[in-house]
Design a protein around this motif. Structure first.
Motif, mmCIF file in Angstrom:
data_model
loop_
_atom_site.group_PDB
_atom_site.id
_atom_site.type_symbol
_atom_site.label_atom_id
_atom_site.label_comp_id
_atom_site.label_asym_id
_atom_site.label_seq_id
_atom_site.Cartn_x
_atom_site.Cartn_y
_atom_site.Cartn_z
ATOM 1 N N GLU A 1 41.552 57.133 53.546
ATOM 2 C CA GLU A 1 40.870 56.397 54.621
ATOM 3 C C GLU A 1 41.023 54.879 54.578
ATOM 4 O O GLU A 1 41.943 54.359 53.984
ATOM 5 N N ALA A 2 40.058 54.194 55.217
ATOM 6 C CA ALA A 2 40.075 52.722 55.273
ATOM 7 C C ALA A 2 39.086 52.174 54.248
ATOM 8 O O ALA A 2 38.170 52.877 53.819
ATOM 9 N N THR A 3 39.270 50.926 53.885
ATOM 10 C CA THR A 3 38.368 50.284 52.926
ATOM 11 C C THR A 3 36.918 50.386 53.385
ATOM 12 O O THR A 3 36.023 50.708 52.597
ATOM 13 N N SER A 4 36.682 50.120 54.659
ATOM 14 C CA SER A 4 35.318 50.146 55.185
ATOM 15 C C SER A 4 34.689 51.533 54.998
ATOM 16 O O SER A 4 33.519 51.649 54.636
ATOM 17 N N ILE A 5 35.469 52.569 55.252
ATOM 18 C CA ILE A 5 34.941 53.933 55.128
ATOM 19 C C ILE A 5 34.675 54.269 53.663
ATOM 20 O O ILE A 5 33.651 54.875 53.321
ATOM 21 N N ASN B 1 31.132 37.319 51.331
ATOM 22 C CA ASN B 1 31.768 38.631 51.480
ATOM 23 C C ASN B 1 32.404 38.794 52.859
ATOM 24 O O ASN B 1 32.014 38.148 53.829
ATOM 25 N N PHE B 2 33.379 39.688 52.902
ATOM 26 C CA PHE B 2 34.046 40.028 54.160
ATOM 27 C C PHE B 2 33.011 40.708 55.062
ATOM 28 O O PHE B 2 32.334 41.646 54.631
ATOM 29 N N PRO B 3 32.867 40.249 56.310
ATOM 30 C CA PRO B 3 31.790 40.782 57.150
ATOM 31 C C PRO B 3 31.766 42.294 57.268
ATOM 32 O O PRO B 3 30.687 42.892 57.277
ATOM 33 N N SER B 4 32.915 42.950 57.308
ATOM 34 C CA SER B 4 32.892 44.413 57.444
ATOM 35 C C SER B 4 32.085 45.040 56.306
ATOM 36 O O SER B 4 31.323 45.987 56.517
ATOM 37 N N ASP B 5 32.219 44.495 55.108
ATOM 38 C CA ASP B 5 31.472 45.029 53.966
ATOM 39 C C ASP B 5 29.969 44.880 54.201
ATOM 40 O O ASP B 5 29.187 45.791 53.910
ATOM 41 N N LEU B 6 29.570 43.735 54.740
ATOM 42 C CA LEU B 6 28.141 43.510 55.001
ATOM 43 C C LEU B 6 27.655 44.401 56.137
ATOM 44 O O LEU B 6 26.550 44.956 56.071
ATOM 45 N N LEU C 1 30.101 43.625 45.799
ATOM 46 C CA LEU C 1 30.716 42.299 45.952
ATOM 47 C C LEU C 1 32.221 42.429 46.103
ATOM 48 O O LEU C 1 32.827 43.368 45.591
ATOM 49 N N THR C 2 32.813 41.452 46.778
ATOM 50 C CA THR C 2 34.268 41.386 46.824
ATOM 51 C C THR C 2 34.724 40.473 45.687
ATOM 52 O O THR C 2 34.229 39.356 45.539
ATOM 53 N N HIS C 3 35.635 40.991 44.879
ATOM 54 C CA HIS C 3 36.051 40.299 43.646
ATOM 55 C C HIS C 3 36.692 38.938 43.945
ATOM 56 O O HIS C 3 36.348 37.931 43.328
ATOM 57 N N ALA D 1 37.129 36.346 47.077
ATOM 58 C CA ALA D 1 36.591 36.108 48.419
ATOM 59 C C ALA D 1 37.710 35.911 49.441
ATOM 60 O O ALA D 1 38.677 35.195 49.183
ATOM 61 N N PHE D 2 37.550 36.537 50.606
ATOM 62 C CA PHE D 2 38.652 36.534 51.583
ATOM 63 C C PHE D 2 38.966 35.151 52.134
ATOM 64 O O PHE D 2 40.100 34.865 52.480
ATOM 65 N N LYS D 3 37.964 34.288 52.209
ATOM 66 C CA LYS D 3 38.245 32.952 52.761
ATOM 67 C C LYS D 3 38.577 31.964 51.649
ATOM 68 O O LYS D 3 39.639 31.363 51.646
ATOM 69 N N TRP E 1 32.802 47.089 43.367
ATOM 70 C CA TRP E 1 33.679 45.943 43.657
ATOM 71 C C TRP E 1 34.645 46.271 44.787
ATOM 72 O O TRP E 1 35.240 47.348 44.785
ATOM 73 N N ASP E 2 34.848 45.330 45.681
ATOM 74 C CA ASP E 2 35.913 45.434 46.685
ATOM 75 C C ASP E 2 37.108 44.633 46.165
ATOM 76 O O ASP E 2 36.997 43.422 45.927
ATOM 77 N N LEU E 3 38.234 45.315 45.986
ATOM 78 C CA LEU E 3 39.424 44.689 45.388
ATOM 79 C C LEU E 3 40.485 44.332 46.424
ATOM 80 O O LEU E 3 41.655 44.139 46.077
ATOM 81 N N SER E 4 40.100 44.246 47.696
ATOM 82 C CA SER E 4 41.100 44.061 48.756
ATOM 83 C C SER E 4 41.995 42.845 48.542
ATOM 84 O O SER E 4 43.193 42.897 48.819
ATOM 85 N N HIS E 5 41.419 41.738 48.078
ATOM 86 C CA HIS E 5 42.240 40.539 47.849
ATOM 87 C C HIS E 5 42.601 40.356 46.380
ATOM 88 O O HIS E 5 43.050 39.287 45.978
ATOM 89 N N SER E 6 42.393 41.415 45.582
ATOM 90 C CA SER E 6 42.707 41.348 44.155
ATOM 91 C C SER E 6 43.900 42.217 43.794
ATOM 92 O O SER E 6 44.777 41.797 43.040
ATOM 93 N N GLY F 1 39.457 49.301 47.761
ATOM 94 C CA GLY F 1 40.449 48.243 47.980
ATOM 95 C C GLY F 1 41.427 48.619 49.071
ATOM 96 O O GLY F 1 41.541 49.784 49.458
ATOM 97 N N CYS F 2 42.127 47.605 49.505
ATOM 98 C CA CYS F 2 43.006 47.692 50.665
ATOM 99 C C CYS F 2 44.457 47.735 50.186
ATOM 100 O O CYS F 2 44.792 47.133 49.167
ATOM 101 N N THR F 3 45.329 48.428 50.917
ATOM 102 C CA THR F 3 46.728 48.538 50.474
ATOM 103 C C THR F 3 47.741 47.849 51.385
ATOM 104 O O THR F 3 48.921 47.847 51.085
ATOM 105 N N TYR F 4 47.281 47.321 52.517
ATOM 106 C CA TYR F 4 48.275 46.709 53.425
ATOM 107 C C TYR F 4 48.426 45.210 53.197
ATOM 108 O O TYR F 4 49.191 44.563 53.887
ATOM 109 N N LYS F 5 47.695 44.671 52.245
ATOM 110 C CA LYS F 5 47.804 43.235 51.946
ATOM 111 C C LYS F 5 48.850 43.033 50.849
ATOM 112 O O LYS F 5 50.039 43.198 51.100
ATOM 113 N N TYR F 6 48.400 42.722 49.620
ATOM 114 C CA TYR F 6 49.372 42.427 48.558
ATOM 115 C C TYR F 6 50.168 43.652 48.103
ATOM 116 O O TYR F 6 51.149 43.512 47.394
#
Ligand code: PLP
Length: 427
Positions: free
Chosen positions: A99-103, A128-133, A178-180, A182-184, A207-212, A230-235
């Motif tokens: 699925e997606a990180t949010s799910i 934090n990334f708003p979707s997480d909140l 928490l997101t490890h 921060a997206f911004k 932990w959200d590892l999307s940007h890690s 965590g997300c796979t379409y970034k790094y």
């Protein structure tokens, strides 16, 4: 780290010394006029993926048809999870691609709150990334509004102080999410320290590892982490919208109960029983049929990162973000930019945000200026950040030099004034 001068020759020299330089050839890069600093929103296309996907479509789907599931496709979520485990310090049976990180955040956060029925505190932070909140807010609504969400404040809008984390957690806290990185701002938490604090309070840590993942070394087992997504379409360069992953520490897998009881989460999906019996391993966190083509595209992409190793990628990423900040100090600070990212490398991920009151129009000018101007693709992140993602697999020092030089030209020459302040829907 210090750099002798802002001369382009230094950038060329740093590229010559780069032991990961050859990995750039692994990617489809065919526009010499384009500098892509957006790998942290959508990674580039690996060349291996093109042939791999042709085979997946023509041979595996086209010829094998339904039989392909038993050729190994059915195990892809756990087999790819085992590969990701190597990048984030987990056991091979602790990660699932799904699925997606949010799910995934939804599933694991609900599981956590149900495992702490006598506590009603949920903690996150303002970076934090708003979707997480939003997911956490939606869960509180769904569970009857008995929980409350506390957001750890940030004094400077860039970092979170360890004392602020302490102050937010108490023995009523059920979950800290928490997101490890921060997206911004790219602020990076000390994962082991925070996880220990959370455990001392008797709460679960997610932990959200999307940007890690693929950007900085992560040691989930070494930090005794309970849960992660965590997300796979970034790094990881997994393809647009490629499925995300989740991590559940082995001893928690059979203890927690995720709320989406799909057939793939059951002990034996093909027994077609009428009553749900959950799987006792990581499969308990699956839901339905995996999107196989998006899933397949992950395999060659993750292999490249495993070959490069996270240690070497981190060393290059630090050198490149330091170089970027050095050039920004020299060229951009005098013309109105401020640094929106921590200066200390130990608490910074692999992107750098530069802030300017005209950031939106500057970013449009970077992206849209017609040739012969060089085109640079960053992300604009409201209200005033130009976010520059360093993907050490393919970003060069020369590109960083050219991109920052271009930003200087756009501001000094007021080129951005030709662009509209009207926001596009995806920025
Ligand atoms: C990119 C990102 C997501 C993405 O969520 P999707 O469900 O894939 O849209 C989630 N959380 C963080 C922190 C992210 O950076």
């Amino acid at each position: 780290m210090s750099f002798a001068n802002t001369d382009i020759n230094l950038a060329h020299e740093l590229d010559t010394q780069d032991e990961l330089a050859s990995f750039r050839d692994e990617f489809v890069i065919d526009d010499p006029n384009l500098i892509y600093l957006d790998g942290n929103s959508l990674g580039r296309l690996p060349k291996r993926t093109v042939n791999f996907m042709r085979n997946a479509i023509e041979q595996e789907w086209g010829k094998r048809l339904i039989r392909v599931w038993n050729d190994g496709w059915i195990n892809a979520p756990t087999e790819l999870g085992a590969k990701i485990a190597r990048l984030v310090g987990a056991q091979t049976d602790e990660i699932l691609v799904t699925e997606a990180t949010s799910i995934n955040l939804f599933k694991l956060a609900v599981a956590s709150l149900q495992a702490r029925p006598n506590r009603n505190g949920v903690v996150s932070d303002v970076l934090n990334f708003p979707s997480d909140l939003y997911i956490l807010q939606g869960i509180i609504d769904l569970l009857g509004r008995n929980h409350h969400l506390k957001l750890i404040p940030s004094a400077d809008g860039i970092t979170i102080a360890p004392e602020a984390v302490d102050a937010a957690i108490d023995n009523n806290t059920a979950l800290v999410s928490l997101t490890h990185v921060a997206f911004k701002s790219a602020f990076m938490y000390d994962m082991a320290r925070v996880t220990e604090q959370v455990h001392e309070a008797g709460a679960l840590m997610l932990w959200d590892l999307s940007h890690s993942v693929g950007a900085v070394p992560v040691d989930l087992n070494g930090s005794n982490v309970d849960l992660a997504v965590g997300c796979t379409y970034k790094y990881l360069n997994g393809s647009p919208g490629s499925p995300a992953f989740l991590y559940v520490r082995r001893d928690l897998q059979a203890q927690l109960s995720q709320p989406m009881w799909g057939w793939f989460a059951s002990e034996n999906p093909f027994a077609f029983e009428l009553d749900f019996i959950p799987a006792s391993d990581i499969s308990r966190y699956r839901v339905g049929t995996p999107p196989m083509l998006s899933m397949k595209a992950l395999e060659p992409a993750i292999d490249i990162l495993i070959e490069a190793t996270m240690e070497r990628l981190r060393a290059k990423s630090i050198k490149q973000t330091e170089y970027l900040i050095f050039l920004a100090d020299q060229w951009l600070a005098p013309i109105g930019f401020t640094l929106g990212t921590p200066r200390q490398a130990e608490i910074r991920g692999s992107h750098v945000s530069l802030r300017h009151p005209e950031s939106y129009r500057i970013s449009r000018a970077l992206i849209e200026a017609p040739p012969p101007a060089i085109q640079v693709i960053p992300d604009f992140r409201a209200p005033d950040n130009i976010r520059l993602g360093i993907a050490p697999l393919y970003t060069t020092f020369t590109e960083i030099h050219q991109a920052l030089n271009r930003m200087r030209t756009i501001v000094e020459g007021k080129i951005y004034e030709q662009y509209s302040v009207e926001r596009l829907s995806v920025t």
